[in-house]
Write an enzyme that holds these catalytic residues in place. Structure first.
Site, PDB file in Angstrom:
ATOM      1  N   SER A 159       2.011 -21.172  10.416  1.00 55.14           N
ATOM      2  CA  SER A 159       0.742 -20.596   9.973  1.00 55.14           C
ATOM      3  C   SER A 159       0.896 -20.101   8.548  1.00 55.14           C
ATOM      4  CB  SER A 159       0.299 -19.432  10.868  1.00 55.14           C
ATOM      5  OG  SER A 159       0.887 -18.219  10.463  1.00 55.14           O
ATOM      6  N   TYR A 185       6.571 -11.411  11.857  1.00 56.15           N
ATOM      7  CA  TYR A 185       5.737 -12.580  12.133  1.00 56.15           C
ATOM      8  C   TYR A 185       5.929 -13.633  11.040  1.00 56.15           C
ATOM      9  CZ  TYR A 185       1.548 -15.419  12.917  1.00 56.15           C
ATOM     10  OH  TYR A 185       0.682 -16.474  13.130  1.00 56.15           O
TER      11      TYR A 185
END
Length: 327
Positions: A159, A185
């Site tokens: 992402s 993340y």
């Protein structure tokens, strides 16, 4: 750095849906495993691949929930697997190999985002463990089935979280630095992208090609449950009533649009002979120029990928580290 990060000008775009991508593709006789294939983008990916004729297998931590979610996809198999539990990953991979089937498509879709600090049983930080190490273990465990397909594709969900952090090889598990959910993340998503680079290099001689995907920002999938709604409104991702804002040009997409790049990477003949690249908006992303990386990392939504996320040297190092961590 030599890279294949060159857009193909595929004819698709940010608003393209997975249904549009799959038109004309026949997957009859093909087998696809989709982790997280019972909610959000994963479920849409499974549904569209199933509609094209593929036999779908969904490994799931919550088996009953998964079975209910895929009830409308006849023949879809659901099996128990927890990416944070190495033994369950090994069991799932072993049972699939014992079936004797080739594996034509593996979609490493499942993941967690910006969670509070947690660790798996081995002490590995949970986002890195679930998003990267669990999928690394799964993919390498399924390797004989991928080889047996004589032309397999592995799609790894990365992402734009890559903008938050690279991979800190000196402190992967936040043992010596303060834990920040988005830093962790970002590290896991950069690891996902690098995994595709080295997986493709190692697998291409045996017909295995790999792709990393940015699906877009899809707010109503459950992945954002740890995020502050006020922050999402401030970022323009939610409107005043708390509803997701849809603006594909800013990467704010529907689930169908979010699954499109995954399905394209898994099935499109446009990608025959290619691999090891990061993709978005149903095309290969351009490699950002060094002078553009800072603005992109600050939130510029122009398509592109940071060089650190497709660096072959970092990818090779990550593979070696991952082998050690997964024994």
């Amino acid at each position: 750095m030599t890279t294949a990060q060159q857009p193909l000008h595929s004819g698709f775009g940010a608003s393209t849906t997975a249904e549009e991508v799959i038109k004309g593709v026949d997957l009859t006789g093909k087998v696809a495993i989709v982790t997280g294939g019972y909610s959000g983008i994963g479920l849409e990916t499974a549904r569209v691949l199933h509609g094209a004729g593929a036999r779908i297998v969904v490994p799931a931590r919550d088996v009953e929930r998964a079975r209910a979610a895929v009830a409308d996809l006849p023949g879809t198999e659901v099996a128990s697997m927890d990416l944070l539990d190495p033994a369950s990953v090994d069991t799932f991979a072993g049972e699939f190999l014992a079936s004797g089937r080739p594996l034509h498509i593996l979609v490493n879709n499942a993941g967690i985002m910006a969670t509070p600090l947690a660790r798996d049983a081995r002490g590995h930080e949970a986002q890195f463990a679930a998003n990267h190490l669990g999928h690394f273990r799964l993919t390498t465990g399924l390797w004989p089935a991928l080889v047996a397909a004589h032309g397999a594709r592995v799609v790894v969900l990365s992402s734009r979280g890559i903008r938050f952090a690279g991979v800190d090889f000196d402190d992967l598990h936040f043992e010596h630095r303060p834990y920040e959910p988005f830093l962790a993340y970002g590290q896991s998503k950069t690891a996902n992208a690098l995994f595709a680079v080295e997986l493709d290099r190692r697998g291409r001689a045996e017909g295995i090609r790999a792709f990393a995907v940015h699906p877009g920002r899809i707010i109503d999938t459950g992945l954002a449950r740890h995020l502050d709604p006020a922050a999402l409104r401030a970022a323009g991702a939610l409107d005043a009533e708390g509803r997701p804002v849809l603006d594909p040009g800013r990467q704010l997409k529907t689930v169908g649009q979010g699954a499109a790049t995954t399905v394209w990477c898994a099935t499109s003949p446009q990608l025959d002979g290619l691999g090891g690249v990061y993709c978005e908006n149903v095309d290969i992303s351009p490699l950002l120029a060094p002078e553009d990386e800072a603005a992109w990392a600050d939130g510029d939504t122009t398509p592109g990928v940071l060089s650190r996320a497709v660096d072959p040297d970092a990818a090779a190092r990550l593979w070696e580290v991952s082998e050690r961590l997964t024994a």
